[in-house]
Design an enzyme around this catalytic site. Structure first.
Site, PDB file in Angstrom:
ATOM      1  N   SER A  56       0.798  -1.229   0.000  1.00  0.00           N
ATOM      2  CA  SER A  56       0.000   0.000   0.000  1.00  0.00           C
ATOM      3  C   SER A  56       0.826   1.271   0.000  1.00  0.00           C
ATOM      4  O   SER A  56       0.263   2.366  -0.160  1.00  0.00           O
ATOM      5  CB  SER A  56      -0.945   0.003   1.202  1.00  0.00           C
ATOM      6  OG  SER A  56      -2.007  -0.904   1.018  1.00  0.00           O
ATOM      7  N   LYS A  59       0.354   3.614  -2.812  1.00  0.00           N
ATOM      8  CA  LYS A  59      -0.783   4.541  -2.836  1.00  0.00           C
ATOM      9  C   LYS A  59      -0.336   5.999  -2.768  1.00  0.00           C
ATOM     10  O   LYS A  59      -1.099   6.908  -3.134  1.00  0.00           O
ATOM     11  CB  LYS A  59      -1.745   4.243  -1.679  1.00  0.00           C
ATOM     12  CG  LYS A  59      -2.525   2.935  -1.813  1.00  0.00           C
ATOM     13  CD  LYS A  59      -3.516   2.787  -0.658  1.00  0.00           C
ATOM     14  CE  LYS A  59      -4.458   1.598  -0.854  1.00  0.00           C
ATOM     15  NZ  LYS A  59      -3.909   0.338  -0.340  1.00  0.00           N
ATOM     16  N   SER A 116      -6.362   3.836   4.043  1.00  0.00           N
ATOM     17  CA  SER A 116      -5.692   2.943   3.081  1.00  0.00           C
ATOM     18  C   SER A 116      -6.700   2.171   2.240  1.00  0.00           C
ATOM     19  O   SER A 116      -6.480   1.003   1.887  1.00  0.00           O
ATOM     20  CB  SER A 116      -4.767   1.957   3.804  1.00  0.00           C
ATOM     21  OG  SER A 116      -3.856   1.369   2.897  1.00  0.00           O
TER      22      SER A 116
END
Length: 377
Positions: A56, A59, A116
């Site tokens: 993640s 991101k 997230s």
């Protein structure tokens, strides 16, 4: 200034400032990268250029692309995007969007940054580029533009996919670009919680709760990637950016990140060598109204070093001279080359501090005659 050597071909200004070589700190992280955001000095580099699954943490790139569109005027925080069934079905971390909802870009950004949310990433990707694949292509083009060397994107979320990779160095560079390029929007990364669809979720960044001055950025975890964190913190107007990957648990991630961040602030400091506009050295001028010109830096010259390091660093002013007139103030004519333990050939451009017009007719004759006399001695 302890030593000044002057020649027609080159001038060197040597400053004795540093000390013993930097000692790398051991870390349990598979990859680790710690950099001073002001000077760009790398304090810790453990396989920092190895491409690895970022989970993640990628991101951050999705957020950068959205903010870049806002900066260009192609998007606004108030613009709404629809939720597809595909976005709603995304697994992993979620914002908990509902099919058919139209959600503001600002709320989606907070869903990505604080929660997230994989679903929020897909809503943004599909809404802005038509599909997540097309959005990933946009991320790759943008990554090239901002200098990410070891990154390739296959999706908007960091969901495991063959070829979806980033390096710790790229993550640190991306974090720095996001902080400096979008200062008006960076505050989202320090929000401790965000509620959507009546579900309140806390920010997963452990350093936000550990009194180290942290104000961002993003955690990541998959089975292959392990536990990772891209983080930034500020103490005494000095910002550090840290990336750690491959850790075994949330606890180890939190403790190791805190330990490395505290080490960076404790063991290193930024020292100002010269103020912007201050004369660093004088360069010889050929056939000018003045025989010398002051060399200055257009910005403050800072260097990051360990507190104990003071005697092994050198700063050299290098130029090909004498420099032919005319010269204009602000014209680059020399380089300040800084070297030492932990500093690999850092160079600062030096410019003429004043205009130097060409010499008059009789002055040119005098300078040429003087030069010939010096050559014969």
């Amino acid at each position: 200034m302890n030593v000044i050597l002057r020649r027609l071909g080159m001038a060197l200004l040597i400053l004795f400032l540093a000390g013993p070589a930097y000692a790398q700190i051991d870390t349990a992280a598979r990859e680790a990268y710690l950099v001073d955001a002001t000077t760009g000095t790398v304090l810790l580099d453990k396989d920092g250029e190895r491409a690895m699954p970022p989970a993640s943490m990628s991101k951050i790139m999705t957020v950068y692309a959205v903010l870049d569109r806002i900066r260009q005027g192609r998007l606004s925080l108030e613009y709404t995007l629809p939720v597809s069934e595909r976005a709603w079905r995304m697994g992993g971390s979620k914002m908990f969007v509902e099919i058919g909802d139209d959600i503001r870009v600002e709320d989606l950004l907070r869903g990505v940054i604080v929660q997230s949310g994989n679903d929020a990433c897909v809503v943004l990707a599909e809404g802005l580029s038509g599909s997540e694949e097309a959005f990933a292509n946009e991320l790759n083009r943008l990554a090239d533009d901002i200098g990410l060397r070891d990154s390739a994107f296959r999706n908007a979320t960091g969901w495991p996919a063959e070829g979806h990779v980033m390096s710790a160095r790229d993550l640190a560079h991306l974090a720095h670009r996001l902080i400096t390029d979008f200062p008006d929007h960076y505050h989202y990364y320090s929000e401790l919680e965000f509620t959507w669809n009546d579900i309140r979720q806390s920010n997963r960044n452990p350093l936000l709760y550990r009194n180290v001055g942290a104000d961002g950025l993003k955690t990541g975890h998959t089975e292959e990637a392990g536990y990772g964190l891209t983080a930034s913190a500020v103490q005494n107007d000095r910002r550090l950016i840290l990336v750690v990957t491959g850790l075994e648990s949330q606890r180890q991630r939190a403790e190791e990140a805190e330990r490395l961040m505290r080490w960076g602030f404790r063991e290193f400091e930024n020292f100002e060598l010269f103020e912007a506009g201050a004369m660093i050295e004088e360069a010889d001028v050929w056939l000018g109204a003045s025989s010398t010109v002051p060399l200055v830096a257009q910005n403050d010259v800072l260097v990051t070093m360990r507190h104990a390091a003071r005697e092994e660093m050198t700063a050299k002013v290098v130029y090909d001279g004498p420099i032919a007139a005319p010269l204009q103030a602000g014209q680059q004519i020399a380089t300040l080359r800084i070297e030492g333990p932990g500093i690999a050939g850092h160079e600062v451009p030096l410019v003429a501090g004043v205009d130097v017009p060409p010499a008059g007719y009789f002055q040119r004759i005098y300078q040429k005659a003087r030069y010939l006399l010096l050559e014969r001695q």
